[in-house]
Design a protein around this motif. Structure first.
Motif, PDB file in Angstrom:
ATOM      1  N   SER A 136      24.676  -7.967   7.665  1.00  0.00           N
ATOM      2  CA  SER A 136      24.497  -8.581   6.341  1.00  0.00           C
ATOM      3  C   SER A 136      23.860  -7.624   5.337  1.00  0.00           C
ATOM      4  O   SER A 136      23.801  -7.912   4.152  1.00  0.00           O
ATOM      5  N   ASN A 137      23.386  -6.465   5.833  1.00  0.00           N
ATOM      6  CA  ASN A 137      22.655  -5.514   4.982  1.00  0.00           C
ATOM      7  C   ASN A 137      21.423  -6.145   4.353  1.00  0.00           C
ATOM      8  O   ASN A 137      21.074  -5.863   3.202  1.00  0.00           O
ATOM      9  N   ARG A 138      20.764  -7.002   5.088  1.00  0.00           N
ATOM     10  CA  ARG A 138      19.556  -7.652   4.567  1.00  0.00           C
ATOM     11  C   ARG A 138      18.426  -7.543   5.570  1.00  0.00           C
ATOM     12  O   ARG A 138      18.648  -7.365   6.774  1.00  0.00           O
ATOM     13  N   TRP A 139      17.218  -7.640   5.037  1.00  0.00           N
ATOM     14  CA  TRP A 139      16.028  -7.635   5.879  1.00  0.00           C
ATOM     15  C   TRP A 139      15.671  -9.067   6.269  1.00  0.00           C
ATOM     16  O   TRP A 139      15.767  -9.977   5.431  1.00  0.00           O
ATOM     17  N   ALA A 140      15.277  -9.245   7.514  1.00  0.00           N
ATOM     18  CA  ALA A 140      14.730 -10.542   7.960  1.00  0.00           C
ATOM     19  C   ALA A 140      13.241 -10.309   8.189  1.00  0.00           C
ATOM     20  O   ALA A 140      12.847  -9.517   9.052  1.00  0.00           O
ATOM     21  N   ILE A 141      12.428 -10.961   7.364  1.00  0.00           N
ATOM     22  CA  ILE A 141      10.978 -10.715   7.408  1.00  0.00           C
ATOM     23  C   ILE A 141      10.286 -11.933   8.010  1.00  0.00           C
ATOM     24  O   ILE A 141      10.496 -13.055   7.550  1.00  0.00           O
ATOM     25  N   GLU A 142       9.477 -11.684   9.023  1.00  0.00           N
ATOM     26  CA  GLU A 142       8.796 -12.796   9.704  1.00  0.00           C
ATOM     27  C   GLU A 142       7.309 -12.815   9.352  1.00  0.00           C
ATOM     28  O   GLU A 142       6.700 -11.751   9.187  1.00  0.00           O
ATOM     29  N   THR A 143       6.776 -14.032   9.280  1.00  0.00           N
ATOM     30  CA  THR A 143       5.350 -14.162   8.970  1.00  0.00           C
ATOM     31  C   THR A 143       4.625 -14.900  10.095  1.00  0.00           C
ATOM     32  O   THR A 143       5.254 -15.521  10.944  1.00  0.00           O
ATOM     33  N   ASP A 144       3.300 -14.835  10.017  1.00  0.00           N
ATOM     34  CA  ASP A 144       2.512 -15.517  11.044  1.00  0.00           C
ATOM     35  C   ASP A 144       2.484 -17.028  10.855  1.00  0.00           C
ATOM     36  O   ASP A 144       1.834 -17.750  11.597  1.00  0.00           O
ATOM     37  N   ARG A 145       3.158 -17.518   9.825  1.00  0.00           N
ATOM     38  CA  ARG A 145       3.300 -18.970   9.656  1.00  0.00           C
ATOM     39  C   ARG A 145       4.623 -19.452  10.244  1.00  0.00           C
ATOM     40  O   ARG A 145       5.024 -20.594  10.032  1.00  0.00           O
ATOM     41  N   GLY A 146       5.344 -18.527  10.873  1.00  0.00           N
ATOM     42  CA  GLY A 146       6.595 -18.912  11.526  1.00  0.00           C
ATOM     43  C   GLY A 146       7.811 -18.911  10.611  1.00  0.00           C
ATOM     44  O   GLY A 146       8.884 -19.345  11.004  1.00  0.00           O
ATOM     45  N   GLU A 147       7.626 -18.410   9.362  1.00  0.00           N
ATOM     46  CA  GLU A 147       8.776 -18.367   8.459  1.00  0.00           C
ATOM     47  C   GLU A 147       9.608 -17.112   8.715  1.00  0.00           C
ATOM     48  O   GLU A 147       9.070 -16.091   9.146  1.00  0.00           O
ATOM     49  N   THR A 148      10.892 -17.174   8.374  1.00  0.00           N
ATOM     50  CA  THR A 148      11.723 -15.972   8.306  1.00  0.00           C
ATOM     51  C   THR A 148      12.327 -15.942   6.908  1.00  0.00           C
ATOM     52  O   THR A 148      12.925 -16.920   6.460  1.00  0.00           O
ATOM     53  N   ILE A 149      12.100 -14.831   6.230  1.00  0.00           N
ATOM     54  CA  ILE A 149      12.583 -14.705   4.858  1.00  0.00           C
ATOM     55  C   ILE A 149      13.646 -13.617   4.826  1.00  0.00           C
ATOM     56  O   ILE A 149      13.451 -12.527   5.378  1.00  0.00           O
ATOM     57  N   SER A 150      14.751 -13.904   4.167  1.00  0.00           N
ATOM     58  CA  SER A 150      15.829 -12.930   4.057  1.00  0.00           C
ATOM     59  C   SER A 150      15.729 -12.253   2.685  1.00  0.00           C
ATOM     60  O   SER A 150      15.546 -12.934   1.671  1.00  0.00           O
ATOM     61  N   ALA A 151      15.824 -10.923   2.676  1.00  0.00           N
ATOM     62  CA  ALA A 151      15.695 -10.195   1.405  1.00  0.00           C
ATOM     63  C   ALA A 151      16.588  -8.965   1.411  1.00  0.00           C
ATOM     64  O   ALA A 151      16.767  -8.320   2.448  1.00  0.00           O
ATOM     65  N   LYS A 152      17.130  -8.650   0.237  1.00  0.00           N
ATOM     66  CA  LYS A 152      17.924  -7.418   0.128  1.00  0.00           C
ATOM     67  C   LYS A 152      16.995  -6.202   0.178  1.00  0.00           C
ATOM     68  O   LYS A 152      17.279  -5.225   0.848  1.00  0.00           O
ATOM     69  N   TYR A 153      15.904  -6.294  -0.568  1.00  0.00           N
ATOM     70  CA  TYR A 153      14.941  -5.186  -0.615  1.00  0.00           C
ATOM     71  C   TYR A 153      13.625  -5.621   0.018  1.00  0.00           C
ATOM     72  O   TYR A 153      13.180  -6.758  -0.193  1.00  0.00           O
ATOM     73  N   CYS A 154      13.001  -4.687   0.719  1.00  0.00           N
ATOM     74  CA  CYS A 154      11.681  -4.980   1.287  1.00  0.00           C
ATOM     75  C   CYS A 154      10.725  -3.889   0.808  1.00  0.00           C
ATOM     76  O   CYS A 154      10.976  -2.695   1.046  1.00  0.00           O
ATOM     77  N   ILE A 155       9.678  -4.295   0.116  1.00  0.00           N
ATOM     78  CA  ILE A 155       8.765  -3.300  -0.462  1.00  0.00           C
ATOM     79  C   ILE A 155       7.392  -3.459   0.188  1.00  0.00           C
ATOM     80  O   ILE A 155       6.746  -4.500   0.069  1.00  0.00           O
ATOM     81  N   MET A 156       6.985  -2.403   0.871  1.00  0.00           N
ATOM     82  CA  MET A 156       5.705  -2.425   1.564  1.00  0.00           C
ATOM     83  C   MET A 156       4.610  -1.928   0.609  1.00  0.00           C
ATOM     84  O   MET A 156       4.452  -0.721   0.402  1.00  0.00           O
ATOM     85  N   ALA A 157       3.900  -2.880  -0.002  1.00  0.00           N
ATOM     86  CA  ALA A 157       2.778  -2.558  -0.889  1.00  0.00           C
ATOM     87  C   ALA A 157       1.505  -2.894  -0.124  1.00  0.00           C
ATOM     88  O   ALA A 157       0.616  -3.598  -0.610  1.00  0.00           O
ATOM     89  N   THR A 158       1.456  -2.390   1.113  1.00  0.00           N
ATOM     90  CA  THR A 158       0.445  -2.838   2.074  1.00  0.00           C
ATOM     91  C   THR A 158      -0.874  -2.071   1.997  1.00  0.00           C
ATOM     92  O   THR A 158      -1.812  -2.417   2.729  1.00  0.00           O
TER      93      THR A 158
END
Ligand code: FAD
Ligand code: N01
Length: 543
Positions: A117-139
């Motif tokens: 899909s050319n997308r990022w699947a981002i998981e959180t500690d709340r159990g969500e999965t978020i799909s995004a084209k771009y992922c920006i690490m401003a960590t």
């Protein structure tokens, strides 16, 4: 309601993530910020220890992207205090209505790129999965506290604190015997303030650091006026400079002057406060001989400020060249050791053995304490990134790829990880600069890049492994020409056991780096592969 499908997912709500969100909005991208803390601020949310403030002057340690913002906000002091900086950040967030796209108290735990899909699947500690084209690490470069695993730590019956995770409630040290471990910037700022309050303060020092005076005070009205009327010109100067600030950096070698002229120049720069001193001579960080002059000058200053000669000698750094560990900027740090209620313990000569129920034991002696403060720093630059299980093409992870040290292209992108950006990542000037200048440069470059992608209907952008290799060679080669490797600093990963000893920031300077990034973008993103939807990017060799 948490969104599960966005164009851009931004991790972190510090200065970087906040500005990234604003720029995403301006591009018409649906963006979401995920932040582990309960509110905005990043560094300035977490670091609330007594005396916390910036040591780059407020007028440049702030955003430059909005003329109106710059004009309407008035700093009160030369170096902003933590609460004032946090108020400024909250003001920016409200002023640009950014909060509605932020989700707090949520930690990103994993991010995986889906080649189909050319997308990022981002998981959180709340159990969500978020799909995004771009992922920006401003960590953040300094957002993962380093807590040494001292034997017996859990047995301590008093209070313990880490400067990078300071509680929100008021901590009162009145009448208490306080111990502080560490003598880096956090300790240098907090020691004078805590000493004024505590019954007794014991400082456990392993390595003394160099510190220059802040000459802190209220902001001069003329300085404010100068900035408000000339800020575009001054910011432009900062952007083109070596460290992202308006300091004048000398082009002269310290070796070319007579001892008297050199001393006079050191004295002049010292008197200006903060990082001005680092600009005294062009070769302080590249020539051992030149550096020794700065070491001797700083030692003389320490001896002049500390009454007890034995304590003064302990405070004189002798194991590393001047400026190769992050320089501290202080207000009355050395004078604090002249107080009767402050003692300095050398834990290099007699190492900390354990924490006991009633204190700390070093060199066979137990120091009884009511509170222990760990000013022991951070797993800098890579800690927050490696805490997330980031996986690119074919499931390759950051952890495997970076096992011998981080590898990036420009500190902005990583081969094998399409559409992922690292703000002030390793291999960029970041911590060797006024970070506001470097943050804005990265955010603007990333936003322009995403704008280009959208305008050209592109699905992916990915750093080429060859470009990354070349960049890393350049980063290392420049550092090899300096004295940075002669120091056990976090700049080379030395503060974390087992961390690869490489140079983490780019030492080539902010202005030169910006030109490289701009040229790469202007040439259509040299060193990157850009692909339209439907065309898969070849998995990166060596990723
Ligand atoms: P941060 O402010 O660190 O924000 C990153 C955010 O990301 C954090 O809030 C963190 O909780 C969040 N995060 C990280 N991982 C995750 C995850 N997995 N999931 C969700 N959220 C996550 N720089 C200067 O140039 N001048 C100074 O004077 C100066 N003073 C400093 C003083 C202190 C005490 C410290 C520690 C640093 C200082 N710095 C200074 C450096 C400072 O970190 C930067 O200037 C700047 O604030 C960084 O902003 P940022 O948004 O990039 O990162
Ligand atoms: O951390 P540090 P920090 N036993 O890593 C000691 C920014 N910042 O939080 O040098 C005993 O500098 C360690 O000793 P040694 C700035 O970029 C800015 O102070 O490893 N001691 C050292 O003395 C800064 O550089 C400001 O021998 C141990 C100290 O702990 C960065 O954040 C203010 C130990 C850590 O110093 C980090 O600064 C604050 C052990 N086991 C922070 N482990 C401004 O003023 C560690 N130490 C802008």
């Amino acid at each position: 309601m948490p969104r599960t499908d966005v164009d851009a997912l931004i991790v972190g709500a510090g200065f970087s993530g906040i500005y990234m969100l604003k720029r995403c909005r301006e591009l018409g991208l649906r963006a979401l910020v995920i932040e582990a803390a309960a509110d905005v601020g990043g560094t300035w949310y977490w670091n609330r220890y007594p005396g916390a403030r910036c040591d780059v002057e407020s007028m440049t340690y702030s955003y430059s992207f909005s003329d109106d913002l710059q004009r309407e906000w008035t700093w009160t002091e030369r170096y902003g205090k933590q609460p004032e900086i946090l108020r400024y950040i909250a003001h920016v967030v409200e002023r640009f209505d950014l909060r509605r796209d932020m989700q707090f108290e949520t930690r990103v735990t994993a991010a995986a790129f889906d080649d189909t899909s050319n997308r990022w699947a981002i998981e959180t500690d709340r159990g969500e999965t978020i799909s995004a084209k771009y992922c920006i690490m401003a960590t953040g470069c300094l957002s993962t506290p380093a807590q040494p695993d001292f034997k017996g730590l859990d047995s301590f019956e008093g209070e313990t604190y880490h400067t990078g995770r300071w509680p929100h409630e008021e901590i009162d040290f009145t009448g208490k015997r306080v111990g502080i471990v560490g003598t880096g910037s956090s300790a240098v700022q907090s020691i004078p303030v805590i000493a004024a309050e505590a019954l007794h303060l014991t400082v456990f020092q392993r390595t003394p650091n160099f510190s220059v005076p802040a000459f802190h005070g209220p902001l001069d009205a003329n300085v404010v006026h100068m900035w408000k009327t000339r800020h575009q010109e001054l910011r432009e100067r900062a952007r083109a400079s070596r460290i992202g600030d308006i300091f004048e950096f000398s082009e002269t070698s310290a070796l070319d002057l007579t001892p008297e002229a050199r001393e006079a120049e050191f004295e002049r720069r010292w008197g200006q406060g903060s990082f001005n001193f680092l600009g005294s001579f062009a070769d302080l960080i590249t020539s051992r001989e030149a550096n020794v002059f700065a070491v001797e000058f700083a030692h003389k200053k320490i001896r002049g400020r500390v009454d007890d000669p034995a304590v003064a000698e302990l405070l004189c750094p002798t194991d590393h060249p001047f400026g190769t560990k992050r320089l501290c900027v202080d207000s009355d740090y050395y004078e604090t050791y002249n107080r009767a209620n402050v003692s300095l313990i050398d834990v290099k000569a007699a190492p900390i053995e354990e924490i006991t129920p009633h204190g700390l034991k070093a060199g066979g002696k137990e120091y009884e304490l009511d509170a222990i403060i760990f000013a022991t720093g951070f797993d800098a630059m890579t800690g927050a990134l490696l805490n997330i299980d980031i996986r690119g093409h074919g499931g390759i992870g950051f952890k495997e790829k970076w096992s011998d040290g981080p590898r990036t292209y420009l500190g902005l992108a990583v081969a094998g990880f399409p559409n992922l950006f690292t703000v002030t990542g390793p291999g960029s000037p970041s911590v060797l600069s006024n970070m506001m200048t470097s943050i804005e440069q990265h955010i603007e470059w990333i936003a322009d890049c995403m704008g280009y992608m959208e305008a050209h209907d592109l699905a992916t952008i990915e750093a080429d492994p060859e470009a990354e290799d070349k960049w890393m060679d350049h980063v290392t080669e420049l550092a090899d020409g300096t004295l940075f490797f002669e120091s056990n600093s976090w700049y080379v990963g030395a503060n974390i056991p087992g961390k690869p000893r490489v140079i983490y920031p780019y030492v080539g300077g902010v202005g030169a780096y910006r030109e490289i990034c701009d040229d790469i973008a202007a040439e259509g993103y040299t060193g990157f592969t850009l692909a339209p939807a439907g065309e898969s990017v070849a998995p990166a060799v060596g990723a």
